[in-house]
Design a protein around this motif. Sequence first.
Motif, short mmCIF file in Angstrom:
data_model
loop_
_atom_site.label_atom_id
_atom_site.label_comp_id
_atom_site.label_asym_id
_atom_site.label_seq_id
_atom_site.Cartn_x
_atom_site.Cartn_y
_atom_site.Cartn_z
N ASN A 479 -19.13 7.43 -9.89
CA ASN A 479 -20.17 8.33 -10.37
C ASN A 479 -20.42 8.08 -11.86
O ASN A 479 -19.49 8.05 -12.65
CB ASN A 479 -19.71 9.79 -10.14
N GLY A 480 -21.67 7.88 -12.20
CA GLY A 480 -21.99 7.54 -13.58
C GLY A 480 -22.00 6.04 -13.83
O GLY A 480 -22.42 5.59 -14.87
N ALA A 481 -21.54 5.27 -12.82
CA ALA A 481 -21.56 3.80 -12.95
C ALA A 481 -22.53 3.20 -11.95
O ALA A 481 -23.38 2.39 -12.30
CB ALA A 481 -20.16 3.23 -12.72
N SER A 482 -22.44 3.64 -10.68
CA SER A 482 -23.33 3.06 -9.67
C SER A 482 -24.78 3.51 -9.92
O SER A 482 -25.71 2.82 -9.53
CB SER A 482 -22.89 3.47 -8.27
N ASN A 483 -24.94 4.64 -10.58
CA ASN A 483 -26.30 5.11 -10.87
C ASN A 483 -26.71 4.79 -12.31
O ASN A 483 -27.48 5.52 -12.92
CB ASN A 483 -26.39 6.62 -10.61
N VAL A 484 -26.22 3.70 -12.84
CA VAL A 484 -26.63 3.26 -14.18
C VAL A 484 -28.17 3.17 -14.20
O VAL A 484 -28.77 2.61 -13.28
CB VAL A 484 -25.94 1.93 -14.56
N PRO A 485 -28.83 3.78 -15.18
CA PRO A 485 -30.28 3.98 -15.07
C PRO A 485 -31.13 2.82 -15.58
O PRO A 485 -32.34 2.83 -15.44
CB PRO A 485 -30.52 5.20 -15.95
N TYR A 486 -30.50 1.84 -16.22
CA TYR A 486 -31.30 0.82 -16.90
C TYR A 486 -32.02 -0.09 -15.91
O TYR A 486 -31.47 -0.48 -14.88
CB TYR A 486 -30.41 0.02 -17.86
N GLU A 487 -33.28 -0.40 -16.24
CA GLU A 487 -34.11 -1.25 -15.37
C GLU A 487 -33.77 -2.71 -15.61
O GLU A 487 -34.32 -3.36 -16.48
CB GLU A 487 -35.59 -0.99 -15.64
N ILE A 488 -32.83 -3.17 -14.82
CA ILE A 488 -32.38 -4.56 -14.89
C ILE A 488 -32.50 -5.08 -13.45
O ILE A 488 -32.07 -4.39 -12.52
CB ILE A 488 -30.92 -4.63 -15.40
N PRO A 489 -33.09 -6.26 -13.25
CA PRO A 489 -33.43 -6.66 -11.87
C PRO A 489 -32.24 -6.91 -10.94
O PRO A 489 -32.35 -6.67 -9.75
CB PRO A 489 -34.25 -7.94 -12.06
N ASN A 490 -31.13 -7.39 -11.46
CA ASN A 490 -29.98 -7.68 -10.58
C ASN A 490 -28.79 -6.82 -11.00
O ASN A 490 -28.35 -6.90 -12.15
CB ASN A 490 -29.63 -9.17 -10.69
N ILE A 491 -28.32 -6.02 -10.06
CA ILE A 491 -27.24 -5.09 -10.40
C ILE A 491 -26.13 -5.17 -9.36
O ILE A 491 -26.40 -5.20 -8.14
CB ILE A 491 -27.78 -3.64 -10.50
N HIS A 492 -24.90 -5.22 -9.83
CA HIS A 492 -23.76 -5.19 -8.92
C HIS A 492 -22.70 -4.25 -9.52
O HIS A 492 -22.25 -4.45 -10.65
CB HIS A 492 -23.17 -6.60 -8.74
N VAL A 493 -22.33 -3.19 -8.77
CA VAL A 493 -21.28 -2.29 -9.23
C VAL A 493 -20.25 -2.20 -8.11
O VAL A 493 -20.61 -1.97 -6.94
CB VAL A 493 -21.84 -0.88 -9.56
N ASP A 494 -18.98 -2.44 -8.43
CA ASP A 494 -17.96 -2.30 -7.39
C ASP A 494 -16.70 -1.62 -7.92
O ASP A 494 -16.59 -1.35 -9.13
CB ASP A 494 -17.68 -3.63 -6.69
N TYR A 495 -15.80 -1.34 -7.00
CA TYR A 495 -14.64 -0.48 -7.33
C TYR A 495 -13.37 -1.02 -6.70
O TYR A 495 -13.35 -1.43 -5.54
CB TYR A 495 -14.92 0.94 -6.81
N VAL A 496 -12.30 -1.01 -7.50
CA VAL A 496 -10.98 -1.40 -7.01
C VAL A 496 -10.04 -0.20 -7.16
O VAL A 496 -9.88 0.32 -8.27
CB VAL A 496 -10.42 -2.60 -7.82
N MET A 497 -9.47 0.22 -6.05
CA MET A 497 -8.60 1.40 -6.08
C MET A 497 -7.18 1.00 -6.48
O MET A 497 -6.61 0.07 -5.90
CB MET A 497 -8.59 2.05 -4.69
N THR A 498 -6.64 1.70 -7.48
CA THR A 498 -5.30 1.35 -7.97
C THR A 498 -4.45 2.62 -8.10
O THR A 498 -4.22 3.11 -9.21
CB THR A 498 -5.39 0.67 -9.35
N ASN A 499 -4.01 3.12 -6.99
CA ASN A 499 -3.26 4.39 -7.03
C ASN A 499 -1.79 4.17 -7.39
O ASN A 499 -1.19 3.16 -7.04
CB ASN A 499 -3.36 5.09 -5.67
N THR A 500 -1.24 5.15 -8.08
CA THR A 500 0.20 5.17 -8.36
C THR A 500 0.70 6.58 -8.02
O THR A 500 -0.04 7.38 -7.46
CB THR A 500 0.49 4.90 -9.85
N GLN A 501 1.93 6.87 -8.39
CA GLN A 501 2.48 8.21 -8.16
C GLN A 501 1.99 9.22 -9.19
O GLN A 501 2.25 10.41 -9.07
CB GLN A 501 4.01 8.16 -8.22
#
Lengths: 713, 152
Positions: A479-501
């Motif tokens: 949230n706040g990353a995938s909806n980046v508002p800038y008008e740029i023609p090619n966009i890729h947003v992804d996520y890597v989950m890194t859970n700990t205790q």
Amino acid sequence: MAHPTVSRRDFLKVSSTAGAGLMIGVFLPAKKRLVEAGLVSGQPFEPNAFLAINPDNTVTVTVMKSEMGQQVRTSLPMIIADELDADWSQVKIAQADAHPDKYGSQGTGGSGSIRRSFQKLRKAGAAAREMLIEAGANEWNVDKSDCTVSNGKVVHSSTGRQFTFGELTKKAANLPVPEDPPLKNPKDFKFIGKSMPGLDTPSRVDGSAQFGMDVQLPDMLYATVIRCPTFGGRVKSFDAHEAKKINDVTDIFAIEGGIAVVGTNTWAVVKGQRTADIKWDHGKFAKWDSSRIRNMMQKKGLGNAVVAREEGNVAKAQKDADNVLEAVYEVPFTSHATMEPMNCVAHVNNGKCEIWVPTQAPQRVQTTAAEALGIPEEKVTVHVTMLGGGFGRRLFADYVIDAVEISKKTGKPVLMLWTREEDMAHDFYRPTSIHKLSSAMTKKNRATSWSHRIIAPSISAQRSPETFSKGELDRSAVNGASNVPYEIPNIHVDYVMTNTQVPVGWWRSVYNSQNAFANEGFIDEMAHAAGTDPYKFRLKLLKNSPRYLGVLKLAAEKAGWGKKLEKGRGRGIAVHKAFGSWAAQVAEVTVNRDGNFSVDRIVSAIDCGLAVHPDGVRMQMESAIVFGLTSTLKGEITIKDGAVVQSNFHEFELLRIDEMPKVETYIVESNEAPGGAGEPGVPPVAPAMTNAIFDATGIRIRKLPIRPEDLRV
Amino acid sequence: MATYTLTVNGNKHRVNVEDDMPLLWVLRDEIGLTGTKFGCGRGLCGTCTIHLDGEPTRSCMTPVEYADGSEITTIEGLSNDVSHPLQQAWIDEEVPQCGYCQSGQIMTAAALLKRIPDPSDDDIDVAMKMNLCRCGTYQRIRKAIHKAAKGI
């Protein structure tokens, strides 16, 4: 989360109890019926409200949201009183106890108290107003179109005769409830849009406001809890002998969460806590520290990611680019550190449980206590006190379990209080995160691609691992990353989950604080790479987003953007949308040669639609800026031997009055639906600050908190 | 365990407590005055500030044995009717958000104004910087102190 459309099914319910007069609430259809009809899943509904007009001419508004400083106990009554046309002096407030469905969701978070209840509260007030008019018209035997309401009175226009609300309330209670009462034209609002004096303010300056730990019951015991400092660790054994020797300590025993010390005053149990001899089984996480967590995150960040947004072809754009800009941003764990440590008063007795607690989630407290005790939910009464800060921490009910277990075991009412050290060691921390960004730029300084990889623990997955067992995307984390508002023609947003205790949780603005730091720092880098003013660079990429432009222009204009600053000073800008509102900030800093720096001014612009309580909005902007600055400049939580290093405010520092910049807040005039106010001011602070430091020094800070040694020239 | 005599907000109290019990817990648990708050227990946040014989004091760090026979003022004793200029200024400027730290803020400010009736911004910084506010009400605290100073 999508909510079912129920507006046509909403109905108003009225009840008349002896002597009470008119009580009216906006009720959604009973939860059960909706569930049976397949309309909802049984998740909590949108909030709704309850109001009573009493024969003594007072109007009681029951506030179903928790008051933690965001002034809901003033702003929600303002909405009802406005449509009701009450006199402000008539308005009294009552705090709702937890109820599974009477009020809809009582959860207080997501900057949602006003924006999710505005229309329903208006309707509740308007329905009561219409019924009072009709009651008056009936009494005078005149047409109701010849009657008006103002300042708590129904007036017969032609004759000037009038009734107070109190005089009409019993009559009005017998009338049918209008299904779709007319709402006021916004130009006729009397309270909405005005800054009404805080109804609770006097009680907050004379010590009479009752917070959780101020509750005192006859025969009440005091208790505190010691948890294993290492996350995932357990009690191996404990020796209560020495602790029990302390005067006024009455008992010490194991509970699910650790060891409870019980006594007849707080000091005795604090001493007992310090004396208790506990052997811990620290568990596997004892081998972890902050650098191992960071290494793990960096390593996982090279592997597979789940895509959150894909537009065009980033790889091709990068191949065709003249220059590919890359950067890595990092944010640490941080703590909520509410001034009132976690506490809860519970009395478990005879198969029932009564709780007094400062909570943002009364219904979660009710179900959590019921589950812990193995009793039905309706046997648990939850009274909500004032909250000494919330910021997301009090959406969790972990400490409630401690209180009910101790009360059950002792058979007495118990005030369970965590020490500051326990509170800091056992928070649900704002997740640490690493952000890898890149952008393809052409020779003509045009950005042709944007990519952003977020590497972070997932709050949602920690709470419900089964939902994410196949590596599903945690939407909240982007949230706040995938909806980046800038008008740029090619966009890729992804996520890597890194859970700990390390427990992670919702911290004021949730993942927006990390994602906005990365976005708005990097867009600034792109502007400088393109040799363009960072403010103008943003304007160009947001030309079709009027509300972003509105706050950017307002903040820039009020800050005097473009005016030259003396050497050593700098100015930075950032903009972000979250929780239904748009916020832009301009920070001004002075950096000395030794790296020490001061924050001189922050100019803040907010578009939260119609500002129901403008001074309340200003208060939230001031508060959000201090909150954001604390986590930008200090406030780092680190891990050693599987436990939190920081124990109290000497190690986890908060911003102080002598470090407070001048804060100016400007609210965009708007009649759009209300947006949130509590959180949207947090995300722009960190990037506005690091952008200002770059402007002053040419040094780009990509890792929080900012340290003076990073700025030495 | 011993008996101590304290004059709190003009009323005499005899309490029978442990010698090392901090005044904070004497006030809250024994006397029932809960306006003074617990924040850190180590004198780091200022939330528990009271006046001990007129001096601003961290009640969480002050054992009752050091206060025997003393005069104590807490937030409840600052005025009977919210009429102290600081309380009025705090209301006028809408200073409190959650309000939890404000007893300590106001008691610290009251001691400042006794010492320096019209403090500068620097005086305010020096006096108030050990009082933490997580809601971030500092800007309004500063304004309210200046306003109250004009009213004293």
